[in-house]
Motif scaffolding. Structure first.
Motif, short mmCIF file in Angstrom:
data_model
loop_
_atom_site.label_atom_id
_atom_site.label_comp_id
_atom_site.label_asym_id
_atom_site.label_seq_id
_atom_site.Cartn_x
_atom_site.Cartn_y
_atom_site.Cartn_z
N ASP A 1 27.70 -24.41 18.27
CA ASP A 1 28.46 -25.26 19.18
C ASP A 1 27.56 -26.38 19.73
N GLU B 1 26.90 -28.86 17.04
CA GLU B 1 28.10 -29.66 16.81
C GLU B 1 28.22 -30.76 17.86
N THR B 2 27.93 -30.43 19.10
CA THR B 2 27.97 -31.42 20.18
C THR B 2 26.92 -32.50 19.94
N SER C 1 27.99 -34.77 17.13
CA SER C 1 29.04 -35.68 17.56
C SER C 1 28.46 -36.85 18.34
N GLU C 2 27.48 -36.55 19.19
CA GLU C 2 26.83 -37.62 19.94
C GLU C 2 26.11 -38.59 19.01
#
Length: 96
Positions: A80, A83-84, A87-88
């Motif tokens: 997780d 993934e964050t 995305s950034e």
């Protein structure tokens, strides 16, 4: 994400990053599902097996199964976080 202002190398990098994010999301979902399934199995075993049976190797197996469940949950948390972060990075790449 608008890629028409990006050079081909940047566009390829963004596409690769998007694929990586999609794969990480799929893996994270599978890991979360596995952790949930394992939690259900552990709960059923602990509740269904009488206390006098939960000794020795059975107790050790239940304990080890709980440790595996915790490890899977930690792995899902790491995915997780990745993934964050991805995305950034994707957002930053889209701005350049």
């Amino acid at each position: 994400m608008s890629q028409d202002k990006q050079d081909p190398t940047t566009a390829q990098a963004v596409e690769a990053l998007e694929r990586t994010i999609d794969q990480a999301k799929a893996v994270a979902a599978e890991i979360r599902q596995a952790a949930d399934n394992l939690a259900v199995v552990n709960t059923v075993l602990e509740e269904a097996l009488p206390e006098h049976v939960q000794v020795g190797e059975v107790a050790q197996a239940l304990d080890q199964s709980g440790q595996v469940e915790a490890q899977i949950n930690r792995s899902a948390e790491v995915l997780d976080a990745l993934e964050t972060a991805q995305s950034e990075l994707e957002k930053k790449a889209a701005q350049h």
